[in-house]
Scaffold this active site. Structure first.
Site, PDB file in Angstrom:
ATOM      1  N   SER A 158       0.839  -1.194   0.000  1.00 53.29           N
ATOM      2  CA  SER A 158       0.000   0.000   0.000  1.00 53.29           C
ATOM      3  C   SER A 158       0.880   1.252   0.000  1.00 53.29           C
ATOM      4  CB  SER A 158      -0.947  -0.042   1.202  1.00 53.29           C
ATOM      5  OG  SER A 158      -1.934   0.955   1.137  1.00 53.29           O
ATOM      6  N   ARG A 228     -11.847   5.602  10.553  1.00 52.47           N
ATOM      7  CA  ARG A 228     -11.363   4.228  10.465  1.00 52.47           C
ATOM      8  C   ARG A 228     -12.450   3.294   9.946  1.00 52.47           C
ATOM      9  NH1 ARG A 228      -6.826   1.529   9.458  1.00 52.47           N
ATOM     10  NH2 ARG A 228      -6.711  -0.472  10.520  1.00 52.47           N
ATOM     11  N   ASP A 323      -8.633  -6.729  -4.527  1.00 50.39           N
ATOM     12  CA  ASP A 323      -8.291  -5.397  -4.014  1.00 50.39           C
ATOM     13  C   ASP A 323      -8.885  -4.342  -4.939  1.00 50.39           C
ATOM     14  OD1 ASP A 323      -7.174  -3.079  -3.042  1.00 50.39           O
ATOM     15  OD2 ASP A 323      -5.094  -3.749  -3.182  1.00 50.39           O
ATOM     16  N   HIS A 356      -7.955  -5.281  -0.054  1.00 48.84           N
ATOM     17  CA  HIS A 356      -6.684  -4.571   0.071  1.00 48.84           C
ATOM     18  C   HIS A 356      -5.829  -5.121   1.209  1.00 48.84           C
ATOM     19  CE1 HIS A 356      -3.836  -1.395  -0.522  1.00 48.84           C
ATOM     20  NE2 HIS A 356      -4.033  -0.881   0.667  1.00 48.84           N
ATOM     21  N   ASP A 357      -6.454  -5.666   2.227  1.00 47.47           N
ATOM     22  CA  ASP A 357      -5.719  -6.237   3.358  1.00 47.47           C
ATOM     23  C   ASP A 357      -4.976  -7.516   3.007  1.00 47.47           C
ATOM     24  OD1 ASP A 357      -6.198  -4.283   5.210  1.00 47.47           O
ATOM     25  OD2 ASP A 357      -7.819  -5.329   6.240  1.00 47.47           O
TER      26      ASP A 357
END
Length: 379
Positions: A158, A228, A323, A356-357
């Site tokens: 990232s 968040r 992602d 994305h994680d």
């Protein structure tokens, strides 16, 4: 998360490097002096040729691997522990791994929570804006401090992958390999929009006090929590959310109201509460803005190939199928630019359900790709 603590790096502790030499920043400001907090794993070899810099993402820090409390191993593991250690892709029997908390961070390096020596008070929102290139210049000074003239590799996922790219452009002679994972050459308008909404949640929190909430003994907890929660939605894949949560409701849920009733709501509230409990709001603002500003092709008239042409490093670019925040198409832009230049690049697109994680997960295929590339570096 790794399934075997025995293969990890064990108990670790952070160190602090202090720099008195002023650091000019992209914004035009100058940071007069600063500290960088870092951790190392493995041993630097005699000619300092086996060093790898791991760059962290938005909410990351210097604690990449190992644990900091022998009585609470699981909860104090580094954020990328599953990839670092003897026999793991970042093999500490071969490499000397360095993790650093970037300037503007809230985990020990100089940032908004630090005391501004000119005022005797925390910097707060007076802390200067930082860009990815500023982190790279600060990291270069840390490399000098550690006696490392050239990195065997600079890598990250990232925002960390963006730093790896910037290293290859800014200090081409100091990087042999750049490993860019789940990253992009710049943010799309959609991504900038997500970041702005997250920042507005913080900036409009009544407890923000213009960024000087430390003096008020407060914290914009509500805004940071919302930021968040929004960010976390973008880190997950839609199929993953559907499979894990679907439309399931909590057993104690009522009906026809605004309490937390769905499992996905409960999950997001938990993630928001946890993050707001340890992260700093001013740091969140700085990190997301650095993401927005990152665009190495800008100074080359938008030509990414021209911007990357100066790089001497060999590249590994890794993307993940699910992602959508930094899609594989964005990674292929980097690959195509490098191929256009005739530069050495390997590309892997990993099937993954974690969005994305995915770059944080202990995925066998993904780790095998990184492991094979790291063995190439080692030989």
């Amino acid at each position: 998360m790794t399934t075997s603590f025995s293969r990890g790096v064990g108990l670790v502790s952070a160190r602090v490097a202090h720099f008195d030499q002023p650091l000019p920043l992209r914004s035009g400001s100058v940071l007069p002096a600063y500290d960088l907090v870092y951790e190392t794993y493995g041993r630097l070899n005699a000619d300092a040729s086996n060093a790898i810099l791991v760059c962290h993402a938005l909410s990351g820090h210097h604690h990449v691997a190992g644990h900091t409390d022998p009585d609470n191993i699981d909860k104090t593991l580094g954020w990328w522990d599953n990839i670092v250690g003897p026999g793991r892709p970042l093999d500490t029997e071969r490499f000397f791994i360095v993790g650093v908390n970037n300037l503007g961070g809230c985990h020990g390096s100089t940032g908004p929570k630090s005391i501004n020596l000119a005022t005797g008070k925390p910097w707060g929102s007076d802390f200067p804006m930082v860009a990815v290139v500023d982190w790279v210049h600060a990291q270069a000074r840390l490399a000098d401090h550690l006696g490392i003239r050239q990195w065997a590799a600079v890598m990250g996922g990232s925002l960390g992958g963006m730093q790896a790219m910037r290293w290859a452009i800014t200090f081409p002679e100091r990087v042999r390999h750049a490993i860019v994972i789940a990253a992009a050459p710049n943010l799309t308008a959609e991504n900038i929009a997500f970041n702005d909404v997250a920042r507005q949640a913080i900036l409009t929190d009544p407890d923000f006090h213009g960024g000087h909430y430390y003096a008020h003994g407060s914290h914009p907890w509500r805004g940071l929590r919302l930021a968040r929660m929004l960010g976390h939605i973008t880190y997950l894949a839609e199929d993953q959310m559907a499979e894990k949560f679907g439309r399931k409701r909590r057993p104690e849920a009522g009906s026809y109201g605004f309490d937390v009733e769905f499992e996905i709501e409960s999950y997001l509230h938990y993630q928001g509460d946890k993050f707001a409990g340890y992260f700093d709001a001013n740091t969140y603002l700085l990190m997301t803005r650095a993401l927005d500003y990152f665009d190495p092709a800008r100074v080359a008239g938008g030509d990414l190939a021209a911007a990357l042409a100066v790089a001497r490093a060999k590249f590994l670019v890794v993307a993940f199928s699910s992602d959508w925040r930094f899609s594989p198409e964005r990674s292929r832009e980097i690959v195509n630019a490098l191929v256009h230049n005739g530069q050495d690049v390997a590309y892997a697109e990993i099937e993954s359900e974690h969005g994305h994680d995915s770059f944080l997960m202990d995925d066998p295929h993904y780790h095998a790709v990184v492991d094979a590339y790291m063995k190439r570096i080692a030989t």
